[in-house]
Design an enzyme around this catalytic site. Structure first.
Site, short mmCIF file in Angstrom:
data_model
loop_
_atom_site.label_atom_id
_atom_site.label_comp_id
_atom_site.label_asym_id
_atom_site.label_seq_id
_atom_site.Cartn_x
_atom_site.Cartn_y
_atom_site.Cartn_z
N ASN A 143 14.31 -49.04 -27.97
CA ASN A 143 14.37 -49.83 -26.75
C ASN A 143 14.78 -51.25 -27.12
O ASN A 143 13.97 -52.03 -27.62
CB ASN A 143 12.98 -49.81 -26.07
CG ASN A 143 12.93 -50.72 -24.87
OD1 ASN A 143 13.96 -51.19 -24.38
ND2 ASN A 143 11.72 -50.98 -24.39
N TRP A 144 16.04 -51.54 -26.86
CA TRP A 144 16.57 -52.85 -27.25
C TRP A 144 16.23 -53.97 -26.25
O TRP A 144 16.58 -55.13 -26.49
CB TRP A 144 18.09 -52.77 -27.42
CG TRP A 144 18.52 -52.09 -28.68
CD1 TRP A 144 17.71 -51.64 -29.69
CD2 TRP A 144 19.86 -51.79 -29.07
NE1 TRP A 144 18.48 -51.08 -30.68
CE2 TRP A 144 19.80 -51.16 -30.33
CE3 TRP A 144 21.12 -51.99 -28.48
CZ2 TRP A 144 20.94 -50.72 -31.01
CZ3 TRP A 144 22.25 -51.56 -29.14
CH2 TRP A 144 22.16 -50.94 -30.40
N LYS A 145 15.66 -53.60 -25.12
CA LYS A 145 15.30 -54.60 -24.10
C LYS A 145 16.53 -55.49 -23.81
O LYS A 145 17.64 -54.98 -23.80
CB LYS A 145 14.08 -55.40 -24.57
CG LYS A 145 12.96 -54.46 -25.06
CD LYS A 145 11.64 -55.13 -25.34
CE LYS A 145 10.67 -54.06 -25.81
NZ LYS A 145 9.30 -54.53 -25.87
N SER A 181 4.65 -51.59 -31.46
CA SER A 181 4.64 -52.13 -32.82
C SER A 181 4.81 -51.07 -33.91
O SER A 181 4.21 -51.16 -34.97
CB SER A 181 3.38 -52.96 -33.07
OG SER A 181 3.36 -54.09 -32.20
N GLU A 228 2.55 -45.95 -24.47
CA GLU A 228 2.62 -47.26 -25.12
C GLU A 228 1.45 -48.12 -24.65
O GLU A 228 1.48 -48.65 -23.53
CB GLU A 228 3.92 -47.97 -24.76
CG GLU A 228 5.16 -47.20 -25.18
CD GLU A 228 6.38 -48.11 -25.21
OE1 GLU A 228 6.92 -48.32 -26.30
OE2 GLU A 228 6.76 -48.64 -24.15
N GLY A 248 10.64 -50.89 -30.21
CA GLY A 248 11.28 -52.10 -29.72
C GLY A 248 11.83 -52.94 -30.87
O GLY A 248 12.88 -52.64 -31.44
N GLY A 249 11.07 -53.96 -31.26
CA GLY A 249 11.52 -54.94 -32.25
C GLY A 249 12.13 -54.34 -33.51
O GLY A 249 13.19 -54.78 -33.96
N HIS A 285 8.69 -48.65 -17.92
CA HIS A 285 8.24 -49.40 -19.11
C HIS A 285 7.25 -50.48 -18.66
O HIS A 285 7.39 -51.04 -17.56
CB HIS A 285 9.45 -50.03 -19.82
CG HIS A 285 9.07 -50.68 -21.12
ND1 HIS A 285 8.57 -51.96 -21.16
CD2 HIS A 285 9.08 -50.23 -22.39
CE1 HIS A 285 8.30 -52.27 -22.42
NE2 HIS A 285 8.60 -51.23 -23.19
N GLY A 306 5.00 -55.30 -28.88
CA GLY A 306 5.53 -56.59 -29.30
C GLY A 306 4.47 -57.52 -29.89
O GLY A 306 4.72 -58.71 -30.06
N GLU A 315 6.95 -53.50 -19.25
CA GLU A 315 7.56 -54.76 -18.81
C GLU A 315 8.12 -54.64 -17.39
O GLU A 315 8.11 -55.60 -16.63
CB GLU A 315 8.65 -55.19 -19.82
CG GLU A 315 8.02 -55.72 -21.11
CD GLU A 315 8.82 -55.47 -22.37
OE1 GLU A 315 10.04 -55.24 -22.30
OE2 GLU A 315 8.21 -55.50 -23.46
#
Ligand code: PGA
Length: 242
Positions: free
Chosen positions: A7-9, A206, A163, A227-228, A93, A169, A95
């Site tokens: 997930n590159w957001k 994470s 999640e 993600g990150g 998601h 994150g 967010e």
């Protein structure tokens, strides 16, 4: 099937997307039965599809609207995403839920709409830290699953990403015991609701190379949503390879 999803957001422009794939394709090779899916921002989808053509890497969109077209300024059409080669859609998601006010009943419509097009919805669920500390985790997950899947077809493709919001994150990953208990609970709820035992349940929050090895061995952890650590080709590949 195990799914390793990135997930590159709101990171990477089309040029950076192409650069990622140029490097990633050099190191990528996959066991049959496993699937890698990249979710770039919508404006990079065509670049991603172009770069992955002829490979088994799937491309997904991070959000769509539940209507195929019309006067819905600023929304993304799942049909158009499919037309450019997208096979996956991330739905709900955390967010989207917290920053953009997405609610379960519109997520249910999105799941159903995406399934009707023959592409794969990945419904995200998860509790906040406050909810976990109050002992409400199972109740919250049940509610999100019952509501979010209320219009879903049991015979059509579906994946779930669990999640915990407090692990996204933050560098704070859920413990192996927390993941074991919660994935088992999600599997139980899915079974009660009549969904196939083959429905993949991904863990997200994470995930890094260092914890991926332990987490992937836990029963009912059928992959990761990252993600990150997915933004850099080698770091993402180390997780897929765990
Ligand atoms: P993270 O993000 O891996 O950076 O915690 C996961 C996600 O938001 O899907």
């Amino acid at each position: 099937m195990r799914i390793f999803a990135a997930n590159w957001k709101l990171h990477k422009n089309p040029k950076e997307t192409r650069a990622f794939f140029a490097d990633f394709k050099k190191i990528f090779s996959l066991n049959s039965g496993d699937q890698v899916v990249i979710f770039p921002q919508a404006i990079c989808l065509e670049s991603a599809v172009e770069c992955t053509s002829g490979t088994s890497i799937g491309v997904g969109i991070q959000n769509v609207y539940f209507e195929p077209k019309g006067a819905f300024t600023g929304e993304n059409s799942a049909q158009s995403a499919k037309d450019v080669g997208v096979q996956w859609v991330l739905i709900g998601h955390s967010e989207r839920r917290t920053l953009f006010g997405e609610v379960d009943h519109s997520l249910a419509k999105k799941v159903s709409h995406v399934q009707s097009l023959g592409i794969h919805p990945m419904l995200c669920i998860g509790e906040t830290l406050d909810q976990r500390e109050k002992g409400e985790t199972n109740h919250i997950l049940r509610h999100q699953l019952v509501q979010g899947l209320s219009l879903a077809e049991k015979t059509k493709p579906l994946a779930i990403a669990y999640e915990p919001v407090w692990a996204i994150g933050t560098g704070r990953v859920a413990t192996a015991d927390q993941v074991r208990e919660t994935h088992l609970e999600v599997r139980k709820i899915l079974t009660e609701l009549g969904f196939s035992s083959a429905t993949p349940i991904l863990y997200g929050g994470s995930v890094k190379k260092d914890n991926a090895k332990e987490l992937i061995l836990i029963p009912h952890v059928n992959g990761f949503l990252v993600g990150g650590a997915s933004l850099e080709p080698q770091s993402f590949w180390d997780i897929c390879n765990a």
